[in-house]
Design a protein around this motif. Structure first.
Motif, PDB file in Angstrom:
ATOM      1  N   LEU A  69       0.814  -1.218   0.000  1.00  0.00           N
ATOM      2  CA  LEU A  69       0.000   0.000   0.000  1.00  0.00           C
ATOM      3  C   LEU A  69       0.844   1.263   0.000  1.00  0.00           C
ATOM      4  O   LEU A  69       0.418   2.298  -0.531  1.00  0.00           O
ATOM      5  CB  LEU A  69      -0.932   0.003   1.213  1.00  0.00           C
ATOM      6  CG  LEU A  69      -2.168  -0.887   1.116  1.00  0.00           C
ATOM      7  CD1 LEU A  69      -2.894  -0.940   2.449  1.00  0.00           C
ATOM      8  CD2 LEU A  69      -3.109  -0.365   0.025  1.00  0.00           C
ATOM      9  N   GLY A 110      -7.648  -5.891  -6.057  1.00  0.00           N
ATOM     10  CA  GLY A 110      -7.961  -5.464  -4.690  1.00  0.00           C
ATOM     11  C   GLY A 110      -7.083  -4.330  -4.215  1.00  0.00           C
ATOM     12  O   GLY A 110      -7.555  -3.402  -3.536  1.00  0.00           O
ATOM     13  N   TRP A 113      -8.408  -1.223  -5.682  1.00  0.00           N
ATOM     14  CA  TRP A 113      -9.655  -0.837  -5.003  1.00  0.00           C
ATOM     15  C   TRP A 113      -9.356  -0.136  -3.674  1.00  0.00           C
ATOM     16  O   TRP A 113     -10.000   0.862  -3.333  1.00  0.00           O
ATOM     17  CB  TRP A 113     -10.515  -2.072  -4.750  1.00  0.00           C
ATOM     18  CG  TRP A 113     -11.259  -2.543  -5.966  1.00  0.00           C
ATOM     19  CD1 TRP A 113     -11.379  -1.908  -7.165  1.00  0.00           C
ATOM     20  CD2 TRP A 113     -11.987  -3.771  -6.096  1.00  0.00           C
ATOM     21  NE1 TRP A 113     -12.118  -2.657  -8.041  1.00  0.00           N
ATOM     22  CE2 TRP A 113     -12.515  -3.803  -7.414  1.00  0.00           C
ATOM     23  CE3 TRP A 113     -12.236  -4.847  -5.250  1.00  0.00           C
ATOM     24  CZ2 TRP A 113     -13.276  -4.852  -7.881  1.00  0.00           C
ATOM     25  CZ3 TRP A 113     -12.999  -5.907  -5.715  1.00  0.00           C
ATOM     26  CH2 TRP A 113     -13.523  -5.907  -7.013  1.00  0.00           C
ATOM     27  N   ILE A 114      -8.399  -0.683  -2.937  1.00  0.00           N
ATOM     28  CA  ILE A 114      -8.052  -0.074  -1.646  1.00  0.00           C
ATOM     29  C   ILE A 114      -7.499   1.336  -1.861  1.00  0.00           C
ATOM     30  O   ILE A 114      -7.845   2.272  -1.129  1.00  0.00           O
ATOM     31  CB  ILE A 114      -7.034  -0.952  -0.888  1.00  0.00           C
ATOM     32  CG1 ILE A 114      -7.673  -2.287  -0.496  1.00  0.00           C
ATOM     33  CG2 ILE A 114      -6.523  -0.233   0.365  1.00  0.00           C
ATOM     34  CD1 ILE A 114      -6.691  -3.296   0.080  1.00  0.00           C
ATOM     35  N   LEU A 117     -10.325   3.571  -2.651  1.00  0.00           N
ATOM     36  CA  LEU A 117     -11.134   3.799  -1.452  1.00  0.00           C
ATOM     37  C   LEU A 117     -10.494   4.854  -0.553  1.00  0.00           C
ATOM     38  O   LEU A 117     -11.178   5.745  -0.032  1.00  0.00           O
ATOM     39  CB  LEU A 117     -11.301   2.483  -0.686  1.00  0.00           C
ATOM     40  CG  LEU A 117     -12.079   2.556   0.646  1.00  0.00           C
ATOM     41  CD1 LEU A 117     -13.515   3.001   0.394  1.00  0.00           C
ATOM     42  CD2 LEU A 117     -12.065   1.215   1.358  1.00  0.00           C
TER      43      LEU A 117
END
Length: 426
Positions: A69, A110, A113-114, A117
Motif C-alpha cells: 500500500l 484489490g 480498489w483499496i 477507497l
C-alpha cells in the motif's frame, strides 16, 4: 492496460501455486528445507499445509500487503507467500493453479480498489503514506558496512562505512559530470552502496577453504538433477515475474518498490541487484540440498526486468536469468565451497538488510504519520511499536512502521467524522 496487468498477475499466481503444489518451487526460504520431507513421504499434506500457513500467513497480512500500500504496487511476498499456502492446502495441481490464478488477479484488483477507497475518504492519506519509503532509499546504502561489521568486526565495518560515505559525498560534490554536450547524473546512494559492496566482497574473497573443500554439488547430485529437469517450468515462471516487474505490478523488496513508486527505475534496479547478492548463497544452497527451487530464483530477475525497455524483453530476460541460475547451480556450489566467506557473507547481508529495513520503515512510518497528523502521528506510531514489542511481536518489526502509518490514516478519518481532527495546512 489494467486488464492486461490482471491477466499477468493471475498467470503468475496460478503457475506459482502449481509449481509449489508439485514441489518444484516454493517462495518461503524456511519452507524449502521442509519440502523433501513431504516429497519423500515422511510428512503428510496436512502437516505441510499447517507448516506453510504458520510460516507465511502473518507475513502476507502483516508485511506484504501493508508495504504494498505504501507504493501502490504489490510486494512479491504478498503474492507468492500466499500461493505457497494455497498450494500446500490444495489436493491437486489444477486446483492449486485455479485458486492461485484467482488470488493473483484478485489481489492486483484489490490493491487498486483499496487505493481508490483511500482517495474517497474524508482525509486522503495516500500521499503521506508514500513517506514511509523515504528513509529506505538513503538508509539502504549502509547495509554493506553493517554486513562487514557482523562478519569481520566493528573496525572493518567502520572502514567500509567511511569509504562509502566518502564516495557518496564525492558524487554529491561532482555530479552531474559533463560529457560533451550531455551530463551524467550519478546517484549518491547507489554509489555508496556499490562502494560498500566492493569492500564486502574483497574481504569475503580473502577467505578460502584451505584445501578442505566439500563437493556439495556431487553430494546432492540427484536433487540438482531434479531442478534441472524442471527448468522449462521455472523459465516460464521467470518470464512472468519479469513481465510483472517491468509493468510495475510487483516489486521484489520494499527498497525497489518505493524507488519504482517514485519513478527512480535505474536506482531500483541497482537496489534489486544488491539485494540479490545476499540471496544467491541462501537460495543456491537450499535448492541444491532440497531439489526445490524458488519461483523468483535468486531474485536477480527483478533487477534484469527493471532495466528492460518493454515487457517482451523483460519476459525473455526473466526466463534467461532463471535458466542460467539453474544451469550453473553446480558451478555456484563449487564456488561457494572454495570461498566459504561468500557463503557466510550472504547470511550477514540478509541480517544487515533486515536491521536497516526495520529502522528505516519505523522512521518512515513515523514521518508518514506525522505528515498526516503532526504530533498525533508520532504518538500513535510510537505507541503501536512499543505495544507490539510488549505483545511478543505479533507483527514483524519490519512491518510495524507501515502498519502503524495505515492505522494513523484510519484514526484521523474516524476523528474527522467525529469533528475531532483538523486537516493540517500544507
Amino acid at each position: 492496460m489494467l486488464f492486461g496487468k490482471i491477466i499477468v498477475a493471475a498467470a503468475m499466481g496460478g503457475l506459482a501455486a502449481a509449481l509449489a503444489q508439485k514441489g518444484i518451487a516454493v517462495f518461503h526460504d524456511g519452507l524449502r528445507p521442509v519440502m523433501p520431507e513431504f516429497l519423500e513421504g515422511r510428512m503428510k499434506r496436512r502437516e505441510l499445509a499447517l507448516t506453510s500457513f504458520a510460516l507465511s500467513f502473518g507475513l502476507v497480512v502483516g508485511y506484504g500487503i501493508p508495504v504494498s500500500l505504501t507504493g501502490a504496487l504489490l510486494l512479491i511476498h504478498s503474492v507468492f507467500l500466499a500461493t505457497d499456502i494455497i498450494a500446500a492446502f490444495s489436493p491437486s495441481t489444477p486446483v492449486a493453479a485455479a485458486i492461485g490464478a484467482l488470488y493473483g488477479g484478485g489481489i492486483a484488483v484489490g490493491l487498486q480498489w483499496i487505493v481508490n477507497l483511500i482517495k474517497m475518504l474524508p482525509v486522503n492519506f495516500l500521499g503521506a503514506l508514500g513517506d514511509v519509503g523515504t528513509p529506505i532509499v538513503v538508509a539502504f546504502a549502509v547495509f554493506p558496512a553493517l554486513a562487514v561489521g557482523y562478519q569481520y568486526g566493528a573496525r572493518k565495518g567502520i572502514y567500509t562505512l567511511l569509504f562509502s560515505l566518502l564516495v557518496r559525498q564525492l558524487v554529491v560534490r561532482f555530479s552531474p559530470i559533463p560529457l560533451g554536450t550531455a551530463k551524467l547524473n550519478i546517484n549518491p546512494e547507489g554509489s555508496a552502496l556499490v562502494a560498500g559492496m566492493v569492500f564486502l566482497l574483497m574481504y569475503a574473497m580473502r577467505e578460502k577453504a584451505g584445501g578442505h573443500e566439500v563437493d556439495t554439488a556431487s553430494i546432492f547430485a540427484n536433487r540438482v538433477t531434479r531442478i534441472k529437469k524442471n527448468l522449462p517450468y521455472l523459465a516460464v515462471m521467470g518470464a512472468l515475474v519479469g513481465i510483472a516487474t517491468q509493468l510495475h505490478i510487483v516489486a521484489g523488496d520494499p527498497i525497489s518498490l518505493n524507488l519504482v513508486a517514485k519513478g527512480n527505475i535505474t536506482d531500483a534496479a541497482i537496489a534489486a541487484f544488491a539485494r540479490a547478492i545476499g540471496f544467491i548463497p541462501l537460495v543456491g544452497t537450499t535448492a541444491i540440498a532440497t531439489g526445490v527451487y524458488g519461483p523468483v530464483g535468486m531474485t536477480l530477475v527483478f533487477g534484469a526486468a527493471l532495466l528492460s525497455p518493454n515487457p517482451v524483453v523483460a519476459g525473455i530476460l526473466g526466463a534467461a536469468v532463471i535458466g542460467a541460475e539453474v544451469l550453473f547451480l553446480d558451478v555456484l556450489a563449487r564456488f561457494m565451497d572454495r570461498y566459504p566467506g561468500i557463503r557466510r557473507a550472504g547470511e550477514h547481508i540478509r541480517t544487515a538488510m533486515t536491521k536497516v529495513l526495520e529502522i528505516a520503515l519505523l522512521v518512515g512510518g513515523m514521518t508518514a504519520g506525522n505528515s498526516m497528523a503532526p504530533g498525533l502521528g508520532f504518538f500513535l506510531v510510537a505507541g503501536v511499536y512499543i505495544l507490539n514489542e510488549i505483545a511478543g511481536m505479533p507483527i514483524t518489526r519490519m512491518a510495524v512502521g507501515p502498519v502503524a502509518a495505515i492505522l494513523v490514516g484510519v484514526a484521523i478519518n474516524i476523528l474527522k467524522v467525529l469533528g475531532l481532527f483538523i486537516v493540517p495546512v500544507k
